[in-house]
Design a protein around this motif. Structure first.
Motif, PDB file in Angstrom:
ATOM      1  N   ALA A 254       0.911  -1.292  -0.198  1.00  0.00           N
ATOM      2  CA  ALA A 254      -0.088  -0.029   0.067  1.00  0.00           C
ATOM      3  C   ALA A 254       0.801   1.356  -0.081  1.00  0.00           C
ATOM      4  O   ALA A 254       0.913   2.206  -0.665  1.00  0.00           O
ATOM      5  CB  ALA A 254      -1.050   0.125   1.162  1.00  0.00           C
ATOM      6  N   LYS A 255       1.889   1.201   0.721  1.00  0.00           N
ATOM      7  CA  LYS A 255       2.763   2.444   0.762  1.00  0.00           C
ATOM      8  C   LYS A 255       3.892   2.300  -0.510  1.00  0.00           C
ATOM      9  O   LYS A 255       4.528   3.552  -0.685  1.00  0.00           O
ATOM     10  CB  LYS A 255       3.630   2.202   1.986  1.00  0.00           C
ATOM     11  N   GLY A 256       4.162   1.266  -0.956  1.00  0.00           N
ATOM     12  CA  GLY A 256       5.292   1.320  -1.833  1.00  0.00           C
ATOM     13  C   GLY A 256       6.471   1.482  -1.187  1.00  0.00           C
ATOM     14  O   GLY A 256       7.701   2.149  -1.648  1.00  0.00           O
ATOM     15  N   ARG A 257       6.411   0.885  -0.046  1.00  0.00           N
ATOM     16  CA  ARG A 257       7.875   0.973   1.066  1.00  0.00           C
ATOM     17  C   ARG A 257       8.874  -0.160   0.480  1.00  0.00           C
ATOM     18  O   ARG A 257       8.518  -1.394   0.369  1.00  0.00           O
ATOM     19  CB  ARG A 257       7.347   0.922   2.443  1.00  0.00           C
ATOM     20  N   PRO A 258      10.199   0.130   0.530  1.00  0.00           N
ATOM     21  CA  PRO A 258      11.252  -0.866   0.311  1.00  0.00           C
ATOM     22  C   PRO A 258      11.196  -1.929   1.543  1.00  0.00           C
ATOM     23  O   PRO A 258      10.876  -1.571   2.629  1.00  0.00           O
ATOM     24  CB  PRO A 258      12.557  -0.043   0.489  1.00  0.00           C
TER      25      PRO A 258
ATOM     26  N   PRO B 103       3.689   1.857  10.128  1.00  0.00           N
ATOM     27  CA  PRO B 103       4.509   2.784   9.971  1.00  0.00           C
ATOM     28  C   PRO B 103       3.761   4.194   9.675  1.00  0.00           C
ATOM     29  O   PRO B 103       2.442   3.786   9.873  1.00  0.00           O
ATOM     30  CB  PRO B 103       5.298   2.233   8.328  1.00  0.00           C
ATOM     31  N   SER B 104       4.175   5.098   9.300  1.00  0.00           N
ATOM     32  CA  SER B 104       3.521   6.232   8.922  1.00  0.00           C
ATOM     33  C   SER B 104       2.478   5.921   7.636  1.00  0.00           C
ATOM     34  O   SER B 104       2.830   5.125   6.902  1.00  0.00           O
ATOM     35  CB  SER B 104       4.353   7.477   8.694  1.00  0.00           C
ATOM     36  N   ALA B 105       1.349   6.442   7.748  1.00  0.00           N
ATOM     37  CA  ALA B 105       0.228   6.100   6.869  1.00  0.00           C
ATOM     38  C   ALA B 105       0.200   6.921   5.381  1.00  0.00           C
ATOM     39  O   ALA B 105      -0.781   7.197   4.848  1.00  0.00           O
ATOM     40  CB  ALA B 105      -1.195   6.183   7.366  1.00  0.00           C
ATOM     41  N   ASN B 106       1.400   7.163   4.850  1.00  0.00           N
ATOM     42  CA  ASN B 106       1.609   7.852   3.733  1.00  0.00           C
ATOM     43  C   ASN B 106       2.309   7.029   2.657  1.00  0.00           C
ATOM     44  O   ASN B 106       2.680   6.044   3.026  1.00  0.00           O
ATOM     45  CB  ASN B 106       2.586   8.958   3.977  1.00  0.00           C
ATOM     46  N   LEU B 107       2.082   7.552   1.459  1.00  0.00           N
ATOM     47  CA  LEU B 107       2.852   6.815   0.478  1.00  0.00           C
ATOM     48  C   LEU B 107       4.332   6.943   0.695  1.00  0.00           C
ATOM     49  O   LEU B 107       4.741   8.082   1.093  1.00  0.00           O
ATOM     50  CB  LEU B 107       2.605   7.394  -0.950  1.00  0.00           C
TER      51      LEU B 107
ATOM     52  N   PRO C  41       5.621  13.450   2.653  1.00  0.00           N
ATOM     53  CA  PRO C  41       5.487  13.931   4.008  1.00  0.00           C
ATOM     54  C   PRO C  41       4.451  12.940   4.823  1.00  0.00           C
ATOM     55  O   PRO C  41       3.450  12.485   4.199  1.00  0.00           O
ATOM     56  CB  PRO C  41       4.850  15.277   3.690  1.00  0.00           C
ATOM     57  N   SER C  42       4.923  12.535   5.930  1.00  0.00           N
ATOM     58  CA  SER C  42       3.901  11.850   6.823  1.00  0.00           C
ATOM     59  C   SER C  42       2.900  12.499   7.198  1.00  0.00           C
ATOM     60  O   SER C  42       2.523  13.686   7.203  1.00  0.00           O
ATOM     61  CB  SER C  42       4.463  11.488   8.086  1.00  0.00           C
ATOM     62  N   PRO C  43       1.314  11.700   7.326  1.00  0.00           N
ATOM     63  CA  PRO C  43       0.278  12.375   7.653  1.00  0.00           C
ATOM     64  C   PRO C  43      -0.109  12.526   9.108  1.00  0.00           C
ATOM     65  O   PRO C  43       0.006  12.159   9.842  1.00  0.00           O
ATOM     66  CB  PRO C  43      -0.620  11.065   6.975  1.00  0.00           C
TER      67      PRO C  43
ATOM     68  N   VAL D 129       5.459  14.994  14.314  1.00  0.00           N
ATOM     69  CA  VAL D 129       6.619  14.159  13.747  1.00  0.00           C
ATOM     70  C   VAL D 129       6.638  12.833  14.171  1.00  0.00           C
ATOM     71  O   VAL D 129       5.958  12.697  15.488  1.00  0.00           O
ATOM     72  CB  VAL D 129       7.773  14.885  13.922  1.00  0.00           C
ATOM     73  N   GLU D 130       7.443  11.769  13.493  1.00  0.00           N
ATOM     74  CA  GLU D 130       7.362  10.617  14.032  1.00  0.00           C
ATOM     75  C   GLU D 130       8.251  10.405  15.337  1.00  0.00           C
ATOM     76  O   GLU D 130       8.958  11.394  15.800  1.00  0.00           O
ATOM     77  CB  GLU D 130       7.882   9.570  13.052  1.00  0.00           C
ATOM     78  N   SER D 131       7.968   9.181  15.926  1.00  0.00           N
ATOM     79  CA  SER D 131       8.510   8.944  17.121  1.00  0.00           C
ATOM     80  C   SER D 131       9.949   9.031  17.196  1.00  0.00           C
ATOM     81  O   SER D 131      10.670   8.661  15.966  1.00  0.00           O
ATOM     82  CB  SER D 131       8.204   7.719  17.953  1.00  0.00           C
TER      83      SER D 131
ATOM     84  N   LYS E 152      15.056   8.563   0.371  1.00  0.00           N
ATOM     85  CA  LYS E 152      14.368   9.844   0.325  1.00  0.00           C
ATOM     86  C   LYS E 152      13.169   9.718   1.222  1.00  0.00           C
ATOM     87  O   LYS E 152      12.257   8.891   1.163  1.00  0.00           O
ATOM     88  CB  LYS E 152      14.500  10.267  -1.150  1.00  0.00           C
ATOM     89  N   HIS E 153      13.022  10.878   1.682  1.00  0.00           N
ATOM     90  CA  HIS E 153      11.777  10.949   2.734  1.00  0.00           C
ATOM     91  C   HIS E 153      11.098  12.400   2.685  1.00  0.00           C
ATOM     92  O   HIS E 153      11.775  13.393   2.448  1.00  0.00           O
ATOM     93  CB  HIS E 153      12.476  10.722   4.155  1.00  0.00           C
ATOM     94  N   TYR E 154       9.699  12.324   3.162  1.00  0.00           N
ATOM     95  CA  TYR E 154       9.174  13.362   3.577  1.00  0.00           C
ATOM     96  C   TYR E 154       9.045  14.509   2.329  1.00  0.00           C
ATOM     97  O   TYR E 154       8.835  15.636   2.837  1.00  0.00           O
ATOM     98  CB  TYR E 154       9.784  14.257   4.824  1.00  0.00           C
TER      99      TYR E 154
HETATM  100 MG    MG Z   1       7.473   6.962   7.514  1.00  0.00          MG
END
Ligand code: MG
Ligand code: AMP
Length: 343
Positions: free
Chosen positions: A57-61, A144-148, A152-154, A181-183, A237-239
């Motif tokens: 769903a996220k396209g996360r590595p 994880p954060s619920a973003n693609l 940027p994180s939601p 911001v994340e933990s 790459k992030h956010y």
């Molecule tokens: Mg994240």
């Protein structure tokens, strides 16, 4: 992949919706959950197949491990092989809250959740809705954060819907996240504690209990070519919004002068509240200069809004790095792809 209808439920604590979210998680589905940090995309942490859906769903590595969320301290012992005194100390002072602790993993954690590592990241969130859903699920929840991945994180349910509509079973709307911001992520696996990601629990706070805690260089600097990332998430790459973000380091006068000197170009500013009126380019402000908590709360929403506004270039004023400001700096420097103008 099958297209899903994503149900959004708006609640503070309606038992029926919470039970439904818990049931979806137990049955291998995905639920976006409000937490005090950012919205999490939850699945049963002990079910490798359910966790695999998070990555899709996220396209996360797949080598980027997930944080496992628990709703009571006693759950920790079932997920790790031992609990050192340092973990007890941190848990006692900062749990429930925005702190993630990495320890050697127990066999029940599938490799999908740990990204193939022999350690696992655990957090006990403070958000009452997150805790109620984890309790209702009756299992630890990988989230994880619920973003693609890369976005940027939601920090609102709307952000989650923008990225996840049709991909997940449910979004639980708990309003705007309070930290934003994340933990904070700290590993207790090596010789001394190492901060891998700054967040709402600050390094200053951690060092009052663990004076030998260190900061991984990748928190503030680009990972050197060929160096192994202590935390797999550090190498990606992030956010990043679509706009090119440039971090500008300098005092307030220098920043205003620099940005105004670019006013004939199509540029935007991400500025401190004090400077909004002095800028001759369109701007979003993300908090007062010395208010790291406000900056953290507003940063991701501002980055997403730049995209909605069609911004192409954003000059972001570099935050102070003390306290929660280190987390703001860490996210912004990544959003900028480490592009910095020193004035
Ligand atoms: Mg994240
Ligand atoms: P997110 O799930 O998007 O909040 O990101 C979780 C962060 O924690 C990522 O940067 C991961 O690489 C990191 N992380 C999770 N588990 C571990 C672990 N076992 N060892 C090192 N880093 C981890």
């Amino acid at each position: 992949m099958k297209t899903l209808y994503t149900k959004i439920v708006d609640l503070q604590s309606q038992q029926e919706e919470i039970e439904q979210a818990g049931q979806i998680l137990r049955e291998g589905g995905l639920v976006a959950i409000p937490t005090e940090t950012v919205y999490g995309l939850g699945a049963n942490a002990l079910d490798g197949q359910a966790v695999r859906r998070i990555f899709e769903a996220k396209g996360r590595p797949q080598d980027n491990p997930l944080i496992v969320h628990i709703a009571q301290f006693e759950q920790l012992a079932t997920l790790v092989t031992n609990i050192p005194e340092s973990a007890r100390l941190l848990a006692e002072h900062f749990w429930p809250g925005p702190l993630t602790i990495i320890l050697p993993k127990a066999d029940c954690i599938p490799s999908e959740t740990s990204g193939g590592l022999d350690t696992v990241a655990i957090r006990f969130p403070s958000h009452p809705v997150a805790r109620a859903i984890i309790r209702a699920a009756g299992v630890p929840v990988a989230a994880p954060s619920a973003n693609l991945s890369g976005k940027p994180s939601p920090t609102t349910a709307r952000h989650v819907l923008d990225d996840m509509d049709g991909k997940i079973e449910m979004i639980v709307d708990g309003g705007e996240c309070s930290v934003g911001v994340e933990s904070t992520v700290i590993t207790l696996v090596g010789d001394h504690p190492v901060l891998l990601r700054p967040g709402g629990v600050t390094m200053e706070q951690i060092r009052t209990f663990l004076p030998d805690a260190q900061i991984d260089p990748a928190v503030e600097h680009k990972l050197e070519e060929g160096r192994r990332a202590a935390s797999p998430g550090m190498k990606y790459k992030h956010y990043a919004p679509l706009a090119k973000v440039v971090m500008v380091e300098g005092n307030r006068e220098e920043y205003v002068e620099y940005v105004n000197s670019q006013a004939d170009k199509d540029v935007w500013a991400l500025c401190f509240a004090e400077d909004e009126d002095k800028l001759k380019v369109p701007a979003l402000c993300y908090g007062a200069q010395m208010d790291g908590a406000a900056q953290a709360k507003h940063l991701f929403d501002a980055l997403r809004r730049f995209d909605e506004l069609g911004a192409k270039t954003v000059f972001a004023h570099c935050p102070d790095r003390s306290g929660v400001g280190l987390a703001v700096y860490n996210r912004l420097i990544r959003a900028a792809g480490f592009t910095v103008v020193h004035l």
